[in-house]
Design a protein around this motif. Sequence first.
Motif, mmCIF file in Angstrom:
data_model
loop_
_atom_site.group_PDB
_atom_site.id
_atom_site.type_symbol
_atom_site.label_atom_id
_atom_site.label_comp_id
_atom_site.label_asym_id
_atom_site.label_seq_id
_atom_site.Cartn_x
_atom_site.Cartn_y
_atom_site.Cartn_z
ATOM 1 N N ARG A 6 39.057 59.929 31.434
ATOM 2 C CA ARG A 6 39.052 58.533 30.981
ATOM 3 C C ARG A 6 37.770 58.219 30.218
ATOM 4 O O ARG A 6 37.796 57.545 29.190
ATOM 5 N N GLN A 7 36.632 58.750 30.729
ATOM 6 C CA GLN A 7 35.380 58.540 30.027
ATOM 7 C C GLN A 7 35.395 59.236 28.676
ATOM 8 O O GLN A 7 34.903 58.705 27.676
ATOM 9 N N SER A 8 35.976 60.428 28.627
ATOM 10 C CA SER A 8 36.062 61.155 27.359
ATOM 11 C C SER A 8 36.875 60.375 26.337
ATOM 12 O O SER A 8 36.524 60.327 25.147
ATOM 13 N N ARG A 9 37.954 59.751 26.794
ATOM 14 C CA ARG A 9 38.771 58.953 25.869
ATOM 15 C C ARG A 9 38.006 57.723 25.385
ATOM 16 O O ARG A 9 38.096 57.346 24.211
ATOM 17 N N ASP A 11 34.719 57.464 25.101
ATOM 18 C CA ASP A 11 33.718 57.945 24.153
ATOM 19 C C ASP A 11 34.342 58.244 22.799
ATOM 20 O O ASP A 11 33.784 57.899 21.747
ATOM 21 N N ALA A 12 35.504 58.886 22.832
ATOM 22 C CA ALA A 12 36.183 59.224 21.577
ATOM 23 C C ALA A 12 36.586 57.956 20.829
ATOM 24 O O ALA A 12 36.476 57.890 19.595
ATOM 25 N N GLY A 13 37.026 56.939 21.555
ATOM 26 C CA GLY A 13 37.401 55.680 20.918
ATOM 27 C C GLY A 13 36.210 55.003 20.267
ATOM 28 O O GLY A 13 36.312 54.484 19.143
ATOM 29 N N LEU A 14 35.060 55.008 20.962
ATOM 30 C CA LEU A 14 33.849 54.421 20.388
ATOM 31 C C LEU A 14 33.393 55.206 19.155
ATOM 32 O O LEU A 14 33.034 54.622 18.127
ATOM 33 N N ALA A 15 33.433 56.515 19.252
ATOM 34 C CA ALA A 15 33.019 57.346 18.111
ATOM 35 C C ALA A 15 33.931 57.116 16.911
ATOM 36 O O ALA A 15 33.461 56.988 15.774
ATOM 37 N N ASP A 16 35.233 57.025 17.150
ATOM 38 C CA ASP A 16 36.174 56.784 16.049
ATOM 39 C C ASP A 16 35.918 55.421 15.403
ATOM 40 O O ASP A 16 35.995 55.280 14.173
ATOM 41 N N ALA A 17 35.627 54.408 16.225
ATOM 42 C CA ALA A 17 35.377 53.067 15.685
ATOM 43 C C ALA A 17 34.121 53.061 14.823
ATOM 44 O O ALA A 17 34.090 52.426 13.759
ATOM 45 N N ARG A 39 25.685 60.428 25.066
ATOM 46 C CA ARG A 39 26.803 61.234 24.553
ATOM 47 C C ARG A 39 27.106 60.876 23.103
ATOM 48 O O ARG A 39 27.363 61.764 22.275
ATOM 49 N N LEU A 40 27.087 59.584 22.781
ATOM 50 C CA LEU A 40 27.351 59.172 21.396
ATOM 51 C C LEU A 40 26.212 59.595 20.471
ATOM 52 O O LEU A 40 26.450 59.996 19.328
ATOM 53 N N ALA A 41 24.985 59.529 20.963
ATOM 54 C CA ALA A 41 23.845 59.900 20.134
ATOM 55 C C ALA A 41 23.848 61.384 19.787
ATOM 56 O O ALA A 41 23.248 61.800 18.792
#
Length: 281
Positions: A6-9, A11-17, A39-41
Amino acid sequence: MRSDPRQSRRDAGLADAILADRLDILIHLDIGMAPAAIRLAALRLAPVQCVAWGHPTTTGLPTIDYFLSSALMEPAEGVRHYSEKMVALPGLSIWYDEPPPALQPILGRSAFGLRDDGVVYMCCQSLFNTCRSTTASSRGSRPACPDSQFLFIGHPSADLTERFRRRLAAAFAARGIDIDGRVVFAAPVPQERFPDLLRSGDVYLDSIGWSGGNTTLEAVAVDLPIVTLPTDLMRGRHSAAILARMGLRETIAIGVEDYCNIAVGSAAMPICARKPPHRSR
């Protein structure tokens, strides 16, 4: 350790945005206070990526290009302390909004377990940021301030608070001082009542090695005298820079003994000199 899908999803959503915004420059206000930020950095989400000093230490990440620092806070060799390219912005490098009008004080010393008489030293940083400041100042506190108290804010982990208390008790005992009645651990207060906590003190002891930033600025707002000892890294120089910016260098120490002497001397001053009248803003 398994990763949380769930955390991976998330993170992926934030990165895509972020990628969808097609940014030219991405500035992280801090990297280190929250796992998701780290993780995003670690991803390349913009051609130029920077971090400000909300968490005042190098990230060590090859994806972060610039560290936005403060010219007043950096030592002469500060560029050597970062894997990023350090940019020393003028002054404190921040704009600190004038605090809102203070609420009418409703919490006095007794609300925090403090005596009405005697000198109170405020040690308001997180316990894991606080080590040498109070241990050092206890050296000189007994002869000059026999009725002094030190106030800390307890950690949500009772175990961490107790371990810190035992460590502090040993440091005081080594100098013949009983910690009972001398050290108080206050429960965290709502943000709007934090000024009440600060006003309960007479002297603010800045933590040595990991200086106060926002907390120091809040102490300034209630006219609480600040004693600080700048250290080698930028993270230990915030309060010194704030005081220097205000032209108040008298309580910036040049060593541990000087820190102790300033702390004791500040407490020995008459209350009217220690706490100047509130200034109109």
